[in-house]
Design a protein around this motif. Structure first.
Motif, mmCIF file in Angstrom:
data_model
loop_
_atom_site.group_PDB
_atom_site.id
_atom_site.type_symbol
_atom_site.label_atom_id
_atom_site.label_comp_id
_atom_site.label_asym_id
_atom_site.label_seq_id
_atom_site.Cartn_x
_atom_site.Cartn_y
_atom_site.Cartn_z
ATOM 1 N N ARG A 7 -19.300 6.021 73.407
ATOM 2 C CA ARG A 7 -19.804 7.176 74.118
ATOM 3 C C ARG A 7 -20.938 7.890 73.404
ATOM 4 O O ARG A 7 -21.400 8.901 73.888
ATOM 5 C CB ARG A 7 -18.711 8.155 74.500
ATOM 6 N N ASP A 10 -25.337 5.789 75.795
ATOM 7 C CA ASP A 10 -25.067 5.661 77.218
ATOM 8 C C ASP A 10 -25.388 4.248 77.662
ATOM 9 O O ASP A 10 -24.625 3.626 78.375
ATOM 10 C CB ASP A 10 -25.902 6.670 78.010
ATOM 11 N N GLN A 70 -25.952 9.984 75.477
ATOM 12 C CA GLN A 70 -25.345 10.864 76.461
ATOM 13 C C GLN A 70 -25.465 12.320 76.031
ATOM 14 O O GLN A 70 -25.392 12.633 74.843
ATOM 15 C CB GLN A 70 -23.860 10.554 76.628
ATOM 16 N N HIS A 122 -25.058 12.820 83.223
ATOM 17 C CA HIS A 122 -24.739 12.200 84.508
ATOM 18 C C HIS A 122 -24.244 13.187 85.556
ATOM 19 O O HIS A 122 -23.820 12.789 86.630
ATOM 20 C CB HIS A 122 -23.698 11.092 84.314
#
Length: 137
Positions: A7, A10, A70, A122
């Motif tokens: 994580r 991404d 991310q 996201h």
């Protein structure tokens, strides 16, 4: 002892000189580590968000990496873009919505070596886990 993995990235996109040779190589390597290839055509990608496609014509040798991190929110995307530019990066797409899927909000910067670095949020989502926890036996 625990290790938390996953994580941070991404997705990773490698642009390669010889797609057929890379497909053979990565198919063999990924099979050994148990990562399935989900699509194979002009490019291919895996369950762990590794994308491989041909390099752009005329691209400098060794400068074909697209690395995406991310972000927890859109503000982080903006902070990334500003910090990267201040640290010598070159704008490659300011913070904003992208058409990849609803809620995809990202910014892109070329690092000093010409690699495309992205930070993406996201949108509202629920993760199954914050990370993969590995506990050696």
């Amino acid at each position: 002892m625990e290790f938390h993995r996953g994580r941070l990235f991404d997705h990773v996109h490698l642009r390669v000189k010889d797609l057929d040779a890379s497909k053979r190589f990565y198919r063999a390597v990924l099979e050994v580590v148990g990562v399935p290839v989900f699509a194979e055509n002009a490019h291919f990608f895996t369950a762990d968000e590794l994308f491989i496609s041909p390099a752009d014509p005329g691209a400098p040798e060794g400068r074909g990496v697209h690395l995406a991190f991310q972000a927890d929110d859109r503000e982080t995307v903006h902070r990334f873009h500003a910090a990267a530019l201040a640290a010598g990066g070159t704008d490659n797409g300011g913070p904003g919505e992208r058409s990849y899927h609803p809620g995809y909000y990202a910014a892109f910067v070329m690092d000093p070596d010409g690699n495309n670095i992205e930070v993406v949020n996201h949108g509202p989502a629920r993760k199954s886990a914050a990370s993969v926890v590995i506990t050696p036996a």
